[in-house]
Design a protein around this motif. Structure first.
Motif, short mmCIF file in Angstrom:
data_model
loop_
_atom_site.label_atom_id
_atom_site.label_comp_id
_atom_site.label_asym_id
_atom_site.label_seq_id
_atom_site.Cartn_x
_atom_site.Cartn_y
_atom_site.Cartn_z
N ARG A 173 -5.23 -15.72 -0.79
CA ARG A 173 -5.05 -14.38 -1.37
C ARG A 173 -6.01 -13.41 -0.70
NH1 ARG A 173 -3.43 -14.24 -7.43
NH2 ARG A 173 -1.63 -15.03 -6.27
N ILE A 174 -5.46 -12.40 -0.01
CA ILE A 174 -6.32 -11.42 0.65
C ILE A 174 -6.46 -10.14 -0.17
CG2 ILE A 174 -5.89 -12.28 2.97
CD1 ILE A 174 -3.95 -9.97 3.40
N LEU A 175 -5.60 -9.96 -1.19
CA LEU A 175 -5.70 -8.75 -2.00
C LEU A 175 -5.12 -9.00 -3.38
CD1 LEU A 175 -6.29 -5.68 -2.29
CD2 LEU A 175 -3.97 -5.27 -1.46
N ASP A 176 -5.87 -8.56 -4.40
CA ASP A 176 -5.39 -8.55 -5.78
C ASP A 176 -6.03 -7.34 -6.45
OD1 ASP A 176 -4.72 -8.90 -8.44
OD2 ASP A 176 -5.05 -11.06 -8.44
N THR A 177 -5.25 -6.28 -6.60
CA THR A 177 -5.83 -5.03 -7.12
C THR A 177 -6.26 -5.15 -8.58
OG1 THR A 177 -3.64 -4.15 -7.75
CG2 THR A 177 -4.46 -3.63 -5.53
N ARG A 178 -5.83 -6.20 -9.26
CA ARG A 178 -6.29 -6.40 -10.64
C ARG A 178 -7.78 -6.74 -10.67
NH1 ARG A 178 -2.22 -11.08 -12.26
NH2 ARG A 178 -3.17 -11.80 -10.30
N GLU A 179 -8.28 -7.26 -9.55
CA GLU A 179 -9.66 -7.72 -9.52
C GLU A 179 -10.56 -6.91 -8.59
OE1 GLU A 179 -9.49 -11.76 -8.35
OE2 GLU A 179 -8.32 -12.42 -10.10
N PRO A 183 -5.23 -0.07 -9.68
CA PRO A 183 -3.80 -0.21 -9.40
C PRO A 183 -3.28 0.97 -8.58
CG PRO A 183 -4.16 0.42 -11.69
CD PRO A 183 -5.51 0.10 -11.12
N LEU A 184 -2.10 0.79 -8.00
CA LEU A 184 -1.51 1.83 -7.15
C LEU A 184 -0.74 2.84 -7.99
CD1 LEU A 184 -0.16 -0.38 -4.24
CD2 LEU A 184 -2.40 0.68 -4.47
N SER A 185 -0.87 4.12 -7.63
CA SER A 185 -0.11 5.19 -8.26
C SER A 185 0.96 5.66 -7.29
CB SER A 185 -1.03 6.35 -8.63
OG SER A 185 -2.04 5.93 -9.53
N GLY A 186 1.99 6.27 -7.82
CA GLY A 186 3.10 6.71 -6.99
C GLY A 186 2.72 7.77 -5.99
N VAL A 215 3.00 -6.54 -9.89
CA VAL A 215 2.81 -6.97 -11.28
C VAL A 215 2.27 -5.80 -12.11
CG1 VAL A 215 2.42 -9.40 -10.70
CG2 VAL A 215 0.48 -7.83 -10.80
N ASN A 216 2.42 -5.91 -13.40
CA ASN A 216 1.89 -4.93 -14.36
C ASN A 216 2.43 -3.52 -14.11
OD1 ASN A 216 0.30 -7.01 -15.43
ND2 ASN A 216 -1.47 -6.49 -14.14
N ALA A 217 3.65 -3.43 -13.65
CA ALA A 217 4.22 -2.10 -13.41
C ALA A 217 4.51 -1.41 -14.73
CB ALA A 217 5.49 -2.23 -12.58
N THR A 218 4.13 -0.14 -14.84
CA THR A 218 4.41 0.64 -16.04
C THR A 218 5.70 1.45 -15.91
OG1 THR A 218 3.07 2.50 -15.26
CG2 THR A 218 1.94 0.81 -16.55
N ALA A 219 6.30 1.41 -14.73
CA ALA A 219 7.57 2.10 -14.49
C ALA A 219 8.30 1.37 -13.36
CB ALA A 219 7.34 3.56 -14.12
N ALA A 220 9.61 1.54 -13.31
CA ALA A 220 10.37 0.95 -12.23
C ALA A 220 10.06 1.66 -10.92
CB ALA A 220 11.87 1.06 -12.54
N ALA A 269 9.69 5.61 -10.60
CA ALA A 269 10.71 6.45 -11.23
C ALA A 269 10.09 7.45 -12.20
CB ALA A 269 11.72 5.56 -11.96
N SER A 270 8.91 7.15 -12.72
CA SER A 270 8.18 8.04 -13.61
C SER A 270 6.69 7.80 -13.41
CB SER A 270 8.59 7.81 -15.07
OG SER A 270 8.33 6.47 -15.45
N PRO A 271 5.82 8.70 -13.85
CA PRO A 271 4.39 8.49 -13.64
C PRO A 271 3.91 7.15 -14.18
CG PRO A 271 4.81 10.73 -14.40
CD PRO A 271 6.11 9.98 -14.52
N GLY A 272 3.05 6.50 -13.43
CA GLY A 272 2.55 5.20 -13.86
C GLY A 272 1.79 4.51 -12.75
N THR A 273 1.59 3.21 -12.91
CA THR A 273 0.84 2.42 -11.93
C THR A 273 1.46 1.03 -11.80
OG1 THR A 273 -0.70 1.62 -13.61
CG2 THR A 273 -1.33 3.62 -12.42
N VAL A 274 1.04 0.33 -10.75
CA VAL A 274 1.46 -1.05 -10.53
C VAL A 274 0.36 -1.75 -9.74
CG1 VAL A 274 2.69 -0.45 -8.40
CG2 VAL A 274 3.31 -2.54 -9.64
N ASP A 275 0.15 -3.03 -10.03
CA ASP A 275 -0.82 -3.82 -9.28
C ASP A 275 -0.14 -4.55 -8.13
OD1 ASP A 275 -3.58 -3.70 -10.35
OD2 ASP A 275 -2.60 -4.23 -12.25
#
Length: 291
Positions: A173-179, A183-186, A215-220, A269-275
Motif C-alpha cells: 500500500r503506497i497511499l491511504d488517505t484515511r491515514e 480525503p479528496l474533494s471534487g 471508499v467512504n464516498a459521501t456522494a457518487a 455529483a454533489s459536494p462531498g469527499t472520498v478517500d
C-alpha cells in the motif's frame, strides 16, 4: 490613442494643465472641464497639473501618470523541457504585456511545416502523440485589438519513446488517505510521490501497476489517476456511489519531470469527499533499476 479620465471635485476646479513628460513629444494642453478625458498619443511618463482657485487664491498639485504601451509585447516564452519522448505532453509557458484582453496561442513547426497551430493559453500543453522524432520549434503568438507579436522560436527535440521493462513487487500500500492525508474533494487534484514509503518503487519508475480503491464516498462520482505534472485527462480510473467501496486495476503513468509522482482528481455529483487507497504490485522503468 491612449485615454485616461481624470475626475476632480467641482468646488476647487479652475483649470487643468496637461504637460507632456520627458518621454513624450506632445505639446502641453489645458482643460477647464470638471472631469476631462485626456487622450495621450504616446506612452510613457506624463505630468498632469491641477490648479484649483477660489476667491482667496489658487493652489496647484502635480502628479505623474505612466501610460503603458498598448502594443502586445512578449516577455517570455518557454518549454518545460528541451527534450521529450514521442507521446509525452510538453508544458508551454508564456507571458506578455499590452492592452487587455490579450490572446495567447502557440504554433509548432517541424522545419517549415506546421504540425500544430492555435494551442490556446499562456500556459498550454503540446500533445506529441503520433509525431515523428525530430527537432521542433515552438512560437508563441500574442495579440490584442492594437496588434500582434511573435516570440523567438523555442526548440524542443522529440526522441523515440524508450522501451519500458516491467518489474513485479510484493503487493504494498503506497497511499491511504484515511491515514496519511485528508480525503479528496471534487475538482481539486492532489499529487503523491510514488517512491515514498517502503514499497520499493524506484526513482526511475515511469509507471506503476496499482489497485485503485475509492471508499467512504459521501456522494457518487468518479476518480482519475494521471502523471503528476500533466493536466487532468477526461478519462476515469474508478467510478463509485455514495457509501460504496469500489476498486479497479490500473496502470498509472508517472510524472515525466521531477519527482516520479501521480495525481488524483475526483468529480462528484454533489459536494462531498472520498478517500483513496492505492496498492502497488509492479512498475515499469527504463533500463536497470535505480536504488
Amino acid at each position: 490613442m491612449l485615454t485616461s479620465r481624470i475626475a476632480v471635485g467641482w468646488l476647487f476646479l479652475a483649470s487643468l494643465g496637461i504637460l507632456a513628460g520627458p518621454e513624450s513629444a506632445e505639446a502641453a494642453t489645458t482643460s477647464h472641464l470638471q472631469s476631462p478625458t485626456v487622450t495621450f498619443s504616446t506612452f510613457g511618463l506624463h505630468t498632469v497639473t491641477l490648479t484649483a482657485c477660489r476667491w482667496i487664491g489658487c493652489t496647484s498639485k502635480t502628479v505623474n501618470i505612466t501610460v503603458l504601451n498598448p502594443n502586445p509585447t512578449i516577455q517570455s516564452a518557454s518549454s518545460e523541457v528541451l527534450t521529450a519522448e514521442v507521446g509525452q505532453m510538453v508544458r508551454l509557458s508564456g507571458a506578455g504585456t499590452g492592452k487587455p484582453p490579450l490572446a495567447y496561442s502557440w504554433s509548432v513547426f517541424l522545419g517549415v511545416n506546421v504540425v500544430a497551430a492555435g494551442i490556446p493559453g499562456s500556459a498550454a500543453w503540446w500533445d506529441t502523440r503520433g509525431l515523428a522524432p525530430g527537432l521542433y520549434t515552438i512560437i508563441l503568438h500574442l495579440s490584442n485589438d492594437v496588434g500582434n507579436a511573435d516570440s523567438l522560436p523555442v526548440p524542443v527535440a522529440l526522441i523515440p519513446a524508450q522501451p519500458l521493462d516491467f518489474y513485479t513487487l510484493a503487493p504494498c500500500r503506497i497511499l491511504d488517505t484515511r491515514e496519511t492525508s485528508a480525503p479528496l474533494s471534487g475538482g481539486i487534484a492532489s499529487t503523491y510521490d510514488a517512491t515514498l514509503g517502503t514499497c520499493g518503487v524506484p526513482a526511475n519508475a515511469r509507471a506503476i501497476v496499482v489497485n485503485v480503491t475509492a471508499v467512504n464516498a459521501t456522494a457518487a462520482g468518479s476518480m482519475v489517476l494521471f502523471p503528476g505534472n500533466y493536466p487532468t485527462p477526461s478519462t476515469t480510473s474508478v467510478n463509485f456511489s455514495a457509501g460504496q467501496a469500489r476498486a479497479e486495476f490500473a496502470v498509472v503513468m508517472l510524472a515525466t519531470t521531477g519527482t516520479p509522482s501521480f495525481a488524483a482528481e475526483v468529480s462528484l455529483a454533489s459536494p462531498g469527499t472520498v478517500d483513496l487507497i492505492v496498492d502497488v504490485s509492479g512498475y515499469f522503468a527504463v533500463g536497470p533499476v535505480e536504488p
